[in-house]
Design a protein around this motif. Structure first.
Motif, PDB file in Angstrom:
ATOM      1  N   HIS A 112       0.910  -1.579  -0.832  1.00  0.00           N
ATOM      2  CA  HIS A 112       0.046   0.003  -0.087  1.00  0.00           C
ATOM      3  C   HIS A 112       1.354   1.284   0.118  1.00  0.00           C
ATOM      4  N   TYR A 113       0.117   2.495  -0.891  1.00  0.00           N
ATOM      5  CA  TYR A 113       1.047   3.413  -1.250  1.00  0.00           C
ATOM      6  C   TYR A 113       0.480   4.944  -0.147  1.00  0.00           C
ATOM      7  N   LYS A 114       0.619   5.757   0.606  1.00  0.00           N
ATOM      8  CA  LYS A 114       0.727   7.102  -0.206  1.00  0.00           C
ATOM      9  C   LYS A 114       1.692   7.648  -0.462  1.00  0.00           C
ATOM     10  N   ASN A 115       0.572   8.895  -1.261  1.00  0.00           N
ATOM     11  CA  ASN A 115       1.382   9.849  -2.020  1.00  0.00           C
ATOM     12  C   ASN A 115       2.775   9.091  -2.610  1.00  0.00           C
ATOM     13  N   ASN A 116       3.006   7.752  -3.437  1.00  0.00           N
ATOM     14  CA  ASN A 116       3.407   7.038  -3.976  1.00  0.00           C
ATOM     15  C   ASN A 116       4.519   6.683  -3.508  1.00  0.00           C
ATOM     16  N   ARG A 117       4.831   6.642  -2.085  1.00  0.00           N
ATOM     17  CA  ARG A 117       6.198   5.738  -1.283  1.00  0.00           C
ATOM     18  C   ARG A 117       5.456   4.879  -0.680  1.00  0.00           C
ATOM     19  N   LEU A 118       5.870   3.845  -0.382  1.00  0.00           N
ATOM     20  CA  LEU A 118       5.552   2.693   0.289  1.00  0.00           C
ATOM     21  C   LEU A 118       5.375   2.784   2.353  1.00  0.00           C
ATOM     22  N   SER A 119       4.211   2.581   2.197  1.00  0.00           N
ATOM     23  CA  SER A 119       3.789   2.844   3.530  1.00  0.00           C
ATOM     24  C   SER A 119       3.107   1.759   4.150  1.00  0.00           C
ATOM     25  N   GLU A 120       2.515   0.737   3.716  1.00  0.00           N
ATOM     26  CA  GLU A 120       1.853  -0.404   4.228  1.00  0.00           C
ATOM     27  C   GLU A 120       2.835  -2.122   3.592  1.00  0.00           C
ATOM     28  N   LEU A 121       2.635  -2.976   4.367  1.00  0.00           N
ATOM     29  CA  LEU A 121       2.691  -4.477   3.840  1.00  0.00           C
ATOM     30  C   LEU A 121       1.629  -5.988   4.428  1.00  0.00           C
ATOM     31  N   SER A 122       1.203  -6.096   3.650  1.00  0.00           N
ATOM     32  CA  SER A 122       0.283  -7.299   4.178  1.00  0.00           C
ATOM     33  C   SER A 122       1.368  -8.560   3.558  1.00  0.00           C
ATOM     34  N   VAL A 123       1.372 -10.011   4.413  1.00  0.00           N
ATOM     35  CA  VAL A 123       1.372 -10.558   3.754  1.00  0.00           C
ATOM     36  C   VAL A 123       0.770 -11.853   4.183  1.00  0.00           C
ATOM     37  N   PHE A 124       0.979 -12.885   3.419  1.00  0.00           N
ATOM     38  CA  PHE A 124      -0.523 -14.133   4.075  1.00  0.00           C
ATOM     39  C   PHE A 124       0.062 -15.405   3.170  1.00  0.00           C
ATOM     40  N   GLN A 125      -0.168 -16.165   4.008  1.00  0.00           N
ATOM     41  CA  GLN A 125       0.689 -17.919   3.729  1.00  0.00           C
ATOM     42  C   GLN A 125      -0.701 -18.878   4.043  1.00  0.00           C
ATOM     43  N   VAL A 126      -0.972 -20.148   3.288  1.00  0.00           N
ATOM     44  CA  VAL A 126      -1.457 -21.066   2.924  1.00  0.00           C
ATOM     45  C   VAL A 126      -1.054 -21.722   2.894  1.00  0.00           C
ATOM     46  N   THR A 127      -1.006 -23.065   3.976  1.00  0.00           N
ATOM     47  CA  THR A 127      -0.386 -23.989   3.544  1.00  0.00           C
ATOM     48  C   THR A 127      -1.195 -25.266   3.916  1.00  0.00           C
ATOM     49  N   PRO A 128      -2.447 -25.608   3.196  1.00  0.00           N
ATOM     50  CA  PRO A 128      -3.802 -26.271   3.280  1.00  0.00           C
ATOM     51  C   PRO A 128      -3.243 -27.592   4.073  1.00  0.00           C
ATOM     52  N   SER A 129      -1.809 -28.529   3.285  1.00  0.00           N
ATOM     53  CA  SER A 129      -1.876 -29.598   4.430  1.00  0.00           C
ATOM     54  C   SER A 129      -1.561 -30.172   5.892  1.00  0.00           C
ATOM     55  N   ILE A 130      -0.751 -28.698   6.203  1.00  0.00           N
ATOM     56  CA  ILE A 130      -0.493 -28.311   7.143  1.00  0.00           C
ATOM     57  C   ILE A 130      -1.587 -27.221   7.990  1.00  0.00           C
ATOM     58  N   GLU A 131      -3.135 -27.292   8.159  1.00  0.00           N
ATOM     59  CA  GLU A 131      -3.420 -25.900   7.802  1.00  0.00           C
ATOM     60  C   GLU A 131      -3.986 -25.069   8.652  1.00  0.00           C
ATOM     61  N   LEU A 132      -2.252 -24.269   7.779  1.00  0.00           N
ATOM     62  CA  LEU A 132      -1.466 -23.082   8.318  1.00  0.00           C
ATOM     63  C   LEU A 132      -2.189 -22.313   7.754  1.00  0.00           C
ATOM     64  N   TYR A 133      -2.541 -20.625   8.245  1.00  0.00           N
ATOM     65  CA  TYR A 133      -3.256 -19.334   7.357  1.00  0.00           C
ATOM     66  C   TYR A 133      -2.357 -18.442   8.451  1.00  0.00           C
ATOM     67  N   ASP A 134      -1.525 -18.318   8.012  1.00  0.00           N
ATOM     68  CA  ASP A 134      -0.518 -17.133   8.828  1.00  0.00           C
ATOM     69  C   ASP A 134      -0.474 -16.046   8.528  1.00  0.00           C
ATOM     70  N   GLU A 135      -1.346 -14.523   9.067  1.00  0.00           N
ATOM     71  CA  GLU A 135      -1.219 -13.842   8.350  1.00  0.00           C
ATOM     72  C   GLU A 135       0.129 -12.492   8.808  1.00  0.00           C
ATOM     73  N   GLN A 136       0.786 -11.123   8.181  1.00  0.00           N
ATOM     74  CA  GLN A 136       1.332 -10.653   8.992  1.00  0.00           C
ATOM     75  C   GLN A 136       1.043  -8.978   8.499  1.00  0.00           C
ATOM     76  N   LYS A 137       1.011  -8.044   9.281  1.00  0.00           N
ATOM     77  CA  LYS A 137       1.186  -6.640   8.628  1.00  0.00           C
ATOM     78  C   LYS A 137       1.951  -5.816   9.349  1.00  0.00           C
ATOM     79  N   TYR A 138       2.729  -4.812   8.363  1.00  0.00           N
ATOM     80  CA  TYR A 138       3.696  -3.519   8.400  1.00  0.00           C
ATOM     81  C   TYR A 138       3.533  -2.742   8.132  1.00  0.00           C
ATOM     82  N   THR A 139       4.362  -1.661   9.572  1.00  0.00           N
ATOM     83  CA  THR A 139       3.449  -0.372   8.680  1.00  0.00           C
ATOM     84  C   THR A 139       4.861   0.062   8.107  1.00  0.00           C
ATOM     85  N   VAL A 140       5.434   0.968   7.244  1.00  0.00           N
ATOM     86  CA  VAL A 140       6.801   0.724   6.775  1.00  0.00           C
ATOM     87  C   VAL A 140       7.032   2.881   7.287  1.00  0.00           C
TER      88      VAL A 140
END
Length: 154
Positions: free
Chosen positions: A96-124
């Motif tokens: 995500h960007y504000k004024n054409n500069r990176l401001s936020e990042l979200s990361v998602f990981q889905v691994t069905p074989s081990i029933e894992l859903y991981d979500e991370q969020k960062y402000t930059v």
């Protein structure tokens, strides 16, 4: 590559189209056997999207990815390991960007074989040159955002 690299030493061969865009990466897969094999990745450009297909040394598709841009900025990166059905997963990132500069990042990981859903969020936090100096964030567990501060120094 001028010659096949010695086992245990990484080496890459790059291919470019007539516009100077990277379209092929050939790399040593030193973990296959003591005799080095090569994996290859091919990139396909379609307007603001870059698709990638990664092949094993025996020609099987291992990984597919899609990178989406808007006005030259990456807005989404999706990657899936598809080599073996039981290991299939999905990793994606949203930028995500504000004024054409990176401001936020979200990361998602889905691994069905081990029933894992991981979500991370960062402000930059960027400095005046547009370089990342701080990330604040981490995993989101049960709706609660665990915030850790990561400072970057020169």
């Amino acid at each position: 590559m001028k010659k096949k690299p010695e086992f245990g030493k990484y080496s890459y061969e790059y291919g470019f189209d007539n516009h100077g865009r990277l379209i092929r990466v050939k790399r040593v897969n030193e973990f296959t056997t003591p005799i080095s094999h090569f994996d290859e990745e091919y990139l396909i450009y379609d307007k603001d999207i870059i698709y990638s297909l990664e092949f094993s040394n025996i020609g099987e598709i291992n990984v597919v990815s899609k990178c989406t841009y808007d006005n030259g900025n990456i807005v989404k990166y999706e990657r899936s390991l598809v080599g073996f059905e039981e290991d299939a997963n999905l990793h994606f990132e949203k930028y995500h960007y504000k004024n054409n500069r990176l401001s936020e990042l979200s990361v998602f990981q889905v691994t069905p074989s081990i029933e894992l859903y991981d979500e991370q969020k960062y402000t930059v936090e960027l400095n005046g040159e547009g370089k990342i100096v701080k990330l604040v964030g981490g995993s989101i567990e049960s709706g609660i955002w665990e915030k850790t501060v990561f400072n970057f120094k020169k």
